[in-house]
Write a protein that holds these residues in place. Structure first.
Motif, PDB file in Angstrom:
ATOM      1  N   ARG A   1       0.826  -1.205   0.000  1.00 49.08           N
ATOM      2  CA  ARG A   1       0.000   0.000   0.000  1.00 49.08           C
ATOM      3  C   ARG A   1       0.863   1.259   0.000  1.00 49.08           C
ATOM      4  O   ARG A   1       0.517   2.262  -0.637  1.00 49.08           O
ATOM      5  CB  ARG A   1      -0.928  -0.012   1.221  1.00 49.08           C
TER       6      ARG A   1
ATOM      7  N   ASN B   1       0.969   4.068  -3.040  1.00 46.38           N
ATOM      8  CA  ASN B   1       0.614   5.448  -2.732  1.00 46.38           C
ATOM      9  C   ASN B   1       1.761   6.419  -2.934  1.00 46.38           C
ATOM     10  O   ASN B   1       1.546   7.587  -3.248  1.00 46.38           O
ATOM     11  CB  ASN B   1       0.124   5.532  -1.278  1.00 46.38           C
TER      12      ASN B   1
ATOM     13  N   GLN C   1       0.283  -3.712  -6.982  1.00 48.16           N
ATOM     14  CA  GLN C   1      -1.051  -4.281  -7.085  1.00 48.16           C
ATOM     15  C   GLN C   1      -1.006  -5.690  -7.679  1.00 48.16           C
ATOM     16  O   GLN C   1      -1.721  -6.591  -7.223  1.00 48.16           O
ATOM     17  CB  GLN C   1      -1.928  -3.367  -7.932  1.00 48.16           C
TER      18      GLN C   1
ATOM     19  N   THR D   1       0.262  -8.220  -4.947  1.00 51.15           N
ATOM     20  CA  THR D   1      -0.732  -8.670  -3.973  1.00 51.15           C
ATOM     21  C   THR D   1      -1.756  -9.603  -4.627  1.00 51.15           C
ATOM     22  O   THR D   1      -2.239 -10.536  -3.982  1.00 51.15           O
ATOM     23  CB  THR D   1      -1.452  -7.464  -3.335  1.00 51.15           C
TER      24      THR D   1
ATOM     25  N   LEU E   1      -3.348   1.149   7.261  1.00 48.43           N
ATOM     26  CA  LEU E   1      -3.575   2.022   6.126  1.00 48.43           C
ATOM     27  C   LEU E   1      -2.431   3.015   5.950  1.00 48.43           C
ATOM     28  O   LEU E   1      -1.725   3.343   6.910  1.00 48.43           O
ATOM     29  CB  LEU E   1      -4.900   2.776   6.299  1.00 48.43           C
TER      30      LEU E   1
END
Length: 239
Positions: A95, A99, A110, A113, A134
């Motif tokens: 993540r 980001n 992506q 995962t 997060l």
């Protein structure tokens, strides 16, 4: 055929087995052993050993006489066993990359995962999708115009880069560098490299890079040697 055997020697066995599984997944029907061997750049004898090794690990690979090999439809690799903490670490890192980095690395995170999710048992797969860690959106990360995928390619291949750069005083320069690493900070990313014009290590903010060009010539010694020199230069070698 000397180049053929060089390719086979250079590919690690683990990489080869993963690539073989991927090749089998791509075919809905039996595929000839010689075709698989050619795709992987290995001999038929090595292919037979690899098939047997995958079967011993639980891969349902069937041999169709006169046709070739086929991975049973719907078959996946044996479930990967992760602890909840390991899954949290994986997802937090993915993540953050999605980001904080450029679109190519974000897409790679992506895909990573998704590949892991595909081979997890049901319980862990559900937890993967709901990891409660997060990453806050970064609104202060300075935009980068340079092709960072090309910069990473130069690092992986130990190739020279020709770069255009604007320093903090607004002065423009072009130079040839030996790129070795990219450091990620909260607001900026920094390229560490040996600068041919300065005959020394330099650090370039990627948001100040302009056009970059991947040159044909590799730099001497390779990245690992250059990294060791850089660590000594930075006083990070423990001496």
């Amino acid at each position: 055929m000397p180049g053929f055997f060089v390719l086979e020697d250079r590919m690690s066995r683990a990489e080869r087995l993963l690539q073989l599984m991927q090749e089998l997944r791509l075919h809905r029907y039996p595929v000839a052993g010689q075709m698989l061997a050619d795709r992987l750049g290995i001999s038929l004898r090595t292919l037979y050993r690899d098939i047997a090794s995958l079967q011993a690990q639980g891969a349902d690979i069937r041999s169709e006489p006169g046709l070739g090999y086929q991975l049973t439809p719907g078959h996946q690799l044996p479930p990967l066993m992760f602890s909840e903490e390991e899954i949290e670490a994986l997802m937090l890192g993915a993540r953050w990359v999605a980001n904080q980095s450029d679109p190519d690395l974000a897409s790679a995170a992506q895909h990573l995962t998704a590949k892991v999710e595909a081979v997890l048992p049901d319980k862990l797969r559900h937890y993967l999708a709901s990891v409660p860690l997060l990453v806050a959106p970064s609104r202060q990360l300075l935009p980068v115009q340079a092709d960072m995928a090309l910069v990473r390619q130069a690092i992986r291949r130990s190739r020279r880069l020709h770069i255009h750069y604007q320093d903090l005083k607004g002065l423009h320069s072009s130079r040839t560098v030996w790129p070795l690493a990219i450091a990620f900070f909260d607001q900026v990313r920094v390229l560490a490299a040996w600068c041919e014009e300065r005959s020394d290590f330099r650090h370039f903010r990627t948001d100040r890079l302009g056009q970059v060009e991947l040159l044909d010539s590799p730099y001497p010694g390779g990245r690992q040697v250059l990294m060791q020199r850089w660590r000594r230069h930075q006083g990070l070698d423990g001496s």
